[in-house]
Design a protein around this motif. Structure first.
Motif, PDB file in Angstrom:
ATOM      1  N   PRO A  64       0.804  -0.993   0.138  1.00  0.00           N
ATOM      2  CA  PRO A  64      -0.029  -0.021  -0.026  1.00  0.00           C
ATOM      3  C   PRO A  64       0.776   1.254   0.151  1.00  0.00           C
ATOM      4  O   PRO A  64       2.010   1.278   0.518  1.00  0.00           O
ATOM      5  CB  PRO A  64      -0.824  -0.145   1.276  1.00  0.00           C
ATOM      6  N   ASP A  65       0.361   2.461  -0.470  1.00  0.00           N
ATOM      7  CA  ASP A  65       0.989   3.623  -0.371  1.00  0.00           C
ATOM      8  C   ASP A  65       0.812   4.307   1.013  1.00  0.00           C
ATOM      9  O   ASP A  65       1.876   5.003   1.282  1.00  0.00           O
ATOM     10  CB  ASP A  65       0.282   4.567  -1.719  1.00  0.00           C
ATOM     11  N   VAL A  66      -0.199   3.995   1.466  1.00  0.00           N
ATOM     12  CA  VAL A  66      -0.391   4.784   2.816  1.00  0.00           C
ATOM     13  C   VAL A  66      -0.668   3.766   3.728  1.00  0.00           C
ATOM     14  O   VAL A  66      -1.634   2.880   3.723  1.00  0.00           O
ATOM     15  CB  VAL A  66      -1.347   5.871   2.662  1.00  0.00           C
ATOM     16  N   ALA A  67      -0.262   4.015   5.086  1.00  0.00           N
ATOM     17  CA  ALA A  67      -0.529   3.112   6.303  1.00  0.00           C
ATOM     18  C   ALA A  67      -0.818   4.075   7.474  1.00  0.00           C
ATOM     19  O   ALA A  67      -0.130   5.365   7.746  1.00  0.00           O
ATOM     20  CB  ALA A  67       0.444   2.192   6.480  1.00  0.00           C
ATOM     21  N   VAL A  68      -1.735   3.479   8.293  1.00  0.00           N
ATOM     22  CA  VAL A  68      -2.230   4.254   9.505  1.00  0.00           C
ATOM     23  C   VAL A  68      -1.628   3.337  10.748  1.00  0.00           C
ATOM     24  O   VAL A  68      -1.687   1.991  10.799  1.00  0.00           O
ATOM     25  CB  VAL A  68      -3.709   4.372   9.828  1.00  0.00           C
ATOM     26  N   GLU A  69      -0.763   4.226  11.774  1.00  0.00           N
ATOM     27  CA  GLU A  69      -0.159   3.235  12.844  1.00  0.00           C
ATOM     28  C   GLU A  69      -0.331   4.002  14.065  1.00  0.00           C
ATOM     29  O   GLU A  69      -0.203   5.185  14.009  1.00  0.00           O
ATOM     30  CB  GLU A  69       1.308   3.200  12.384  1.00  0.00           C
ATOM     31  N   VAL A  70      -1.177   3.350  14.902  1.00  0.00           N
ATOM     32  CA  VAL A  70      -1.687   3.846  16.158  1.00  0.00           C
ATOM     33  C   VAL A  70      -0.785   3.122  17.383  1.00  0.00           C
ATOM     34  O   VAL A  70      -1.109   2.155  17.328  1.00  0.00           O
ATOM     35  CB  VAL A  70      -3.297   3.475  16.454  1.00  0.00           C
TER      36      VAL A  70
END
Length: 202
Positions: free
Chosen positions: A111-117
């Protein structure tokens, strides 16, 4: 300014295991994904981190995802959801499950974009894992702060950026204004109104 988010439960620290081979990592992925889907597995060069998912973690990552998805719809961005599908690169000895991830324009292997919390600290360096996987843009929430980091491919390092390269015109500060899971429906509606009003003034 971002609303202060209060933990509803005390985050449980993760477990770190050393000297784990790639084959053992893949085997654990198979076992735990079936028996305990509430766990995240992060792998970096023989070290495996097993992280539980708290309610706070899930609420924040889902709300960031919904805000990005609303933005894409309102701005006509071709967004493909990849979710938390496990990303792996055996040659680089890296693997993890992003909280959310997206391809822009077309589907890709990475993927181009990832969300990491990150709710608890002290674990593996997830930026290093993402770098080895080649994820170009990372939206990271940690210590009550949302940041955007973009991969400099010439230096192969992540650099903080004011605005997203894939969600043109969108900054971390704008998203932070609406990041309040305790008022999720109201915040999402307000964000959509803001986008529609700003579009009319472009």
């Amino acid at each position: 300014m971002m609303q202060q988010l209060q933990s509803q439960t005390h985050p449980t620290p993760g477990v770190i295991l050393h000297d784990i081979s790639w084959q053992e990592y893949e085997r654990l992925l198979e076992i735990l994904s079936d028996k305990n889907p509430g766990l995240h597995l992060n792998y970096l060069a023989g070290v495996l981190e097993i992280m539980p998912r708290s309610s706070e973690h899930e609420q924040i990552k889902k709300m960031i995802a919904r805000l990005l998805e609303i933005y894409a719809l309102e701005r006509g961005i071709a967004l493909y959801s990849c979710g938390s599908t496990t990303l792996r690169n055996q040659s680089n000895q890296r693997g993890l499950e992003p909280d959310e991830s997206y391809c822009i324009g077309t589907r890709k292997l990475i993927p181009d974009v990832a969300v990491e919390v990150i709710v608890t600290s002290g674990g593996l360096n997830r930026l290093e894992i993402y770098r080895g996987l080649g994820v170009m843009e990372l939206w990271q929430w940690q210590n009550q702060q949302l940041t955007i980091q973009f991969l400099n491919t010439s230096q192969m390092t992540y650099e903080l950026t004011n605005e997203s390269r894939f969600f043109s015109g969108l900054s971390a500060s704008i998203v932070s204004n609406y990041l309040n899971p305790n008022q999720e429906p109201q915040m999402l509606s307000a964000f959509r109104r803001f986008l529609q009003q700003s579009q009319g003034h472009d």
